[in-house]
Write an enzyme that holds these catalytic residues in place. Structure first.
Site, PDB file in Angstrom:
ATOM      1  N   HIS A 109     -15.028 102.262  -3.412  1.00 31.42           N
ATOM      2  CA  HIS A 109     -15.341 103.389  -4.308  1.00 31.42           C
ATOM      3  C   HIS A 109     -14.529 103.348  -5.598  1.00 31.42           C
ATOM      4  CE1 HIS A 109     -17.038 105.941  -0.723  1.00 31.42           C
ATOM      5  NE2 HIS A 109     -17.903 105.037  -1.158  1.00 31.42           N
ATOM      6  N   ASN A 201      -8.307 109.088  13.798  1.00 31.58           N
ATOM      7  CA  ASN A 201      -8.498 110.205  12.855  1.00 31.58           C
ATOM      8  C   ASN A 201      -7.804 111.437  13.399  1.00 31.58           C
ATOM      9  OD1 ASN A 201      -9.873 110.706  10.313  1.00 31.58           O
ATOM     10  ND2 ASN A 201     -11.137 112.199  11.406  1.00 31.58           N
TER      11      ASN A 201
HETATM   12  C1  BJW Z   1      -6.534 112.789   8.692  1.00 30.18           C
HETATM   13  C2  BJW Z   1      -5.352 113.347   8.260  1.00 30.18           C
HETATM   14  C3  BJW Z   1      -4.193 112.741   8.740  1.00 30.18           C
HETATM   15  C4  BJW Z   1      -6.879 114.493   7.364  1.00 30.18           C
HETATM   16  N1  BJW Z   1      -4.285 111.688   9.549  1.00 30.18           N
HETATM   17  N2  BJW Z   1      -6.605 111.757   9.513  1.00 30.18           N
HETATM   18  C5  BJW Z   1     -28.792 111.708   2.691  1.00 30.18           C
HETATM   19  C6  BJW Z   1     -28.516 110.982   3.855  1.00 30.18           C
HETATM   20  C7  BJW Z   1     -27.728 109.839   3.816  1.00 30.18           C
HETATM   21  C8  BJW Z   1     -27.173 109.396   2.619  1.00 30.18           C
HETATM   22  C9  BJW Z   1     -27.439 110.110   1.482  1.00 30.18           C
HETATM   23  C10 BJW Z   1     -28.240 111.248   1.513  1.00 30.18           C
HETATM   24  N3  BJW Z   1     -28.316 111.745   0.250  1.00 30.18           N
HETATM   25  C11 BJW Z   1     -27.569 110.950  -0.567  1.00 30.18           C
HETATM   26  C12 BJW Z   1     -27.038 109.950   0.167  1.00 30.18           C
HETATM   27  C13 BJW Z   1     -26.130 108.859  -0.296  1.00 30.18           C
HETATM   28  C14 BJW Z   1     -24.760 109.386  -0.650  1.00 30.18           C
HETATM   29  C15 BJW Z   1     -24.184 110.140   0.552  1.00 30.18           C
HETATM   30  O1  BJW Z   1     -23.637 109.580   1.474  1.00 30.18           O
HETATM   31  N4  BJW Z   1     -24.269 111.466   0.543  1.00 30.18           N
HETATM   32  C16 BJW Z   1     -23.788 112.245   1.678  1.00 30.18           C
HETATM   33  C17 BJW Z   1     -22.864 113.334   1.184  1.00 30.18           C
HETATM   34  C18 BJW Z   1     -24.987 112.731   2.455  1.00 30.18           C
HETATM   35  N5  BJW Z   1     -23.969 108.225  -0.935  1.00 30.18           N
HETATM   36  C19 BJW Z   1     -23.916 107.675  -2.152  1.00 30.18           C
HETATM   37  O2  BJW Z   1     -24.511 108.180  -3.107  1.00 30.18           O
HETATM   38  C20 BJW Z   1     -23.171 106.373  -2.297  1.00 30.18           C
HETATM   39  N6  BJW Z   1     -24.030 105.403  -2.886  1.00 30.18           N
HETATM   40  C21 BJW Z   1     -25.127 104.950  -2.268  1.00 30.18           C
HETATM   41  O3  BJW Z   1     -25.471 105.378  -1.176  1.00 30.18           O
HETATM   42  O4  BJW Z   1     -25.791 103.967  -2.961  1.00 30.18           O
HETATM   43  C22 BJW Z   1     -27.003 103.455  -2.389  1.00 30.18           C
HETATM   44  C23 BJW Z   1     -26.791 102.409  -1.325  1.00 30.18           C
HETATM   45  C24 BJW Z   1     -27.791 102.183  -0.414  1.00 30.18           C
HETATM   46  C25 BJW Z   1     -27.620 101.216   0.580  1.00 30.18           C
HETATM   47  C26 BJW Z   1     -26.468 100.463   0.636  1.00 30.18           C
HETATM   48  C27 BJW Z   1     -25.503 100.668  -0.302  1.00 30.18           C
HETATM   49  C28 BJW Z   1     -25.655 101.655  -1.260  1.00 30.18           C
HETATM   50  C29 BJW Z   1     -21.958 106.550  -3.189  1.00 30.18           C
HETATM   51  C30 BJW Z   1     -20.922 107.396  -2.536  1.00 30.18           C
HETATM   52  C31 BJW Z   1     -19.759 107.621  -3.503  1.00 30.18           C
HETATM   53  C32 BJW Z   1     -18.694 108.518  -2.908  1.00 30.18           C
HETATM   54  N7  BJW Z   1     -17.773 108.868  -3.937  1.00 30.18           N
HETATM   55  C33 BJW Z   1     -16.599 109.672  -3.576  1.00 30.18           C
HETATM   56  C34 BJW Z   1     -15.820 109.997  -4.874  1.00 30.18           C
HETATM   57  C35 BJW Z   1     -15.041 108.776  -5.347  1.00 30.18           C
HETATM   58  C36 BJW Z   1     -14.220 109.057  -6.553  1.00 30.18           C
HETATM   59  C37 BJW Z   1     -13.245 110.177  -6.332  1.00 30.18           C
HETATM   60  O5  BJW Z   1     -12.251 110.006  -5.609  1.00 30.18           O
HETATM   61  O6  BJW Z   1     -13.433 111.242  -6.915  1.00 30.18           O
HETATM   62  O7  BJW Z   1     -15.790 108.959  -2.652  1.00 30.18           O
HETATM   63  S1  BJW Z   1     -17.025 111.186  -2.710  1.00 30.18           S
HETATM   64  C38 BJW Z   1     -15.622 111.141  -1.644  1.00 30.18           C
HETATM   65  O8  BJW Z   1     -16.062 110.992  -0.266  1.00 30.18           O
HETATM   66  C39 BJW Z   1     -14.856 109.859  -2.001  1.00 30.18           C
HETATM   67  C40 BJW Z   1     -14.484 109.346  -0.634  1.00 30.18           C
HETATM   68  O9  BJW Z   1     -14.196 107.956  -0.703  1.00 30.18           O
HETATM   69  C41 BJW Z   1     -15.675 109.699   0.202  1.00 30.18           C
HETATM   70  C42 BJW Z   1     -15.402 109.746   1.690  1.00 30.18           C
HETATM   71  O10 BJW Z   1     -14.473 110.760   1.979  1.00 30.18           O
HETATM   72  P1  BJW Z   1     -13.386 110.527   3.111  1.00 30.18           P
HETATM   73  O11 BJW Z   1     -12.451 109.475   2.713  1.00 30.18           O
HETATM   74  O12 BJW Z   1     -14.058 110.373   4.419  1.00 30.18           O
HETATM   75  O13 BJW Z   1     -12.568 111.921   3.026  1.00 30.18           O
HETATM   76  P2  BJW Z   1     -12.879 113.321   3.753  1.00 30.18           P
HETATM   77  O14 BJW Z   1     -12.089 114.346   3.066  1.00 30.18           O
HETATM   78  O15 BJW Z   1     -14.337 113.550   3.889  1.00 30.18           O
HETATM   79  O16 BJW Z   1     -12.331 113.106   5.245  1.00 30.18           O
HETATM   80  C43 BJW Z   1     -10.958 112.952   5.515  1.00 30.18           C
HETATM   81  C44 BJW Z   1     -10.777 112.766   7.011  1.00 30.18           C
HETATM   82  O17 BJW Z   1      -9.402 112.529   7.258  1.00 30.18           O
HETATM   83  C45 BJW Z   1     -11.175 114.010   7.841  1.00 30.18           C
HETATM   84  O18 BJW Z   1     -11.958 113.612   8.956  1.00 30.18           O
HETATM   85  C46 BJW Z   1      -9.828 114.569   8.319  1.00 30.18           C
HETATM   86  O19 BJW Z   1      -9.876 115.130   9.625  1.00 30.18           O
HETATM   87  C47 BJW Z   1      -8.983 113.327   8.334  1.00 30.18           C
HETATM   88  N8  BJW Z   1      -7.553 113.589   8.126  1.00 30.18           N
HETATM   89  N9  BJW Z   1      -5.634 114.449   7.440  1.00 30.18           N
HETATM   90  C48 BJW Z   1      -5.520 111.264   9.918  1.00 30.18           C
HETATM   91  N10 BJW Z   1      -2.974 113.232   8.386  1.00 30.18           N
END
Ligand code: BJW
Length: 235
Positions: A109, A201
């Site tokens: 990302h 997690n």
């Molecule tokens: C702990 C802890 C501790 C806390 N110890 N654990 C409908 C269905 C399916 C997909 C889609 C849909 N509509 C749209 C889509 C696609 C979309 C998507 O997935 N949307 C969903 C929301 C539904 N995805 C995209 O658009 C992506 N692109 C794409 O799909 O292109 C087409 C493609 C097709 C086929 C193949 C390939 C590509 C792009 C996604 C871009 C995400 N961008 C972000 C922002 C980045 C820049 C920024 O930082 O601002 O990325 S969004 C944000 O979420 C960021 C993260 O990397 C990402 C994931 O979040 P993460 O890391 O999981 O964080 P959290 O907060 O969600 O979770 C933290 C976890 O840690 C929790 O579980 C806690 O419990 C735990 N935790 N403390 C251990 N101490």
């Protein structure tokens, strides 16, 4: 463990939480304070670039005051000592894996500390702000944006990631909610290709049912314990 040679690790915001970097979807996380549609889509950037640039300038400054924690350090040790293939695919845009010493890291990302020039398509190291529209150090155009992947954009280096997943014997997901695709689908890709799958997690993720094994707790405790286990079983 004796049969495991190739490891793919997927990390998310939870691994950096205990370093003081906000997660997205936890209570009090970034998406409670900012609407995704306002700050993390190409449409938002086109509509209100100042708002988006300020959001990323603030986070770019904040990450530079944070330090890697015991979980990053444990993965760096695994990277240094694991005799087989290993790839840390991180969704995080911070650089705490690298600052802990890990080398085999792929940022799917993007990275806070790079600016992407949309005029000449180069990435430049960037620690300062973008709000004042500085010129690109390569071509001079004022067309820099944060080098991060927004919703609707294609994550980086997907071919390399899928190739590593195809070869993986072990897939480990650390600190990610399993809410965002394509990363959330990696566990199923890895399983289909025969890898053992493990979730580390704080709590069960959205995709927890897809993992064969799960351990829940703070990353700074469960990741070092797992790394000790893996390295001692391999020696
Ligand atoms: C702990 C802890 C501790 C806390 N110890 N654990 C409908 C269905 C399916 C997909 C889609 C849909 N509509 C749209 C889509 C696609 C979309 C998507 O997935 N949307 C969903 C929301 C539904 N995805 C995209 O658009 C992506 N692109 C794409 O799909 O292109 C087409 C493609 C097709 C086929 C193949 C390939 C590509 C792009 C996604 C871009 C995400 N961008 C972000 C922002 C980045 C820049 C920024 O930082 O601002 O990325 S969004 C944000 O979420 C960021 C993260 O990397 C990402 C994931 O979040 P993460 O890391 O999981 O964080 P959290 O907060 O969600 O979770 C933290 C976890 O840690 C929790 O579980 C806690 O419990 C735990 N935790 N403390 C251990 N101490």
């Amino acid at each position: 463990m004796k049969d495991i040679r190739n490891i793919v690790i997927l990390s998310g915001a939870g691994i950096s939480a205990e370093s003081g970097i906000d997660t997205f979807r936890s209570e009090g996380g970034l998406w409670e304070r900012h609407r995704v549609e306002d700050v993390a889509t190409p449409e938002a950037f086109a509509r209100d670039p100042d708002l988006v640039l300020r959001f990323y300038d603030m986070r770019r400054a904040a990450i530079q005051t944070k330090e890697p924690n015991a979980a990053h350090l444990a993965l760096a040790r695994l990277d240094a000592e694991w005799p087989g293939e290993l790839l840390i695919v991180t969704q995080n845009v911070d650089n705490l894996h690298e600052r802990a010493g890990a080398e085999r890291v792929l940022h799917m990302h993007g990275e806070h500390l790079l600016a992407w020039c949309t005029a000449c398509d180069t990435r430049s190291p960037w620690t300062g702000t973008l709000i004042e529209r500085p010129p690109c150090p390569v071509c001079g155009e004022r067309a820099l944006r944060p080098d991060v992947v927004w919703f609707g954009e294609m994550p980086y280096r997907m071919d390399e990631i899928y190739a590593a997943l195809r070869e993986a014997d072990l897939f480990v997901s650390i600190g990610t909610s399993g809410a965002v695709y394509p990363a959330a689908g990696f566990v199923r890709n890895a399983r289909e290709m025969g890898a053992h799958t493990l979730e580390l997690n704080l709590e069960p993720s959205k995709g927890t049912r897809w993992f064969e094994e799960a351990r829940h707790g703070p990353a700074t405790q469960i990741v070092p314990a797992w790394v000790d286990e893996v390295l001692s079983a391999a020696s």
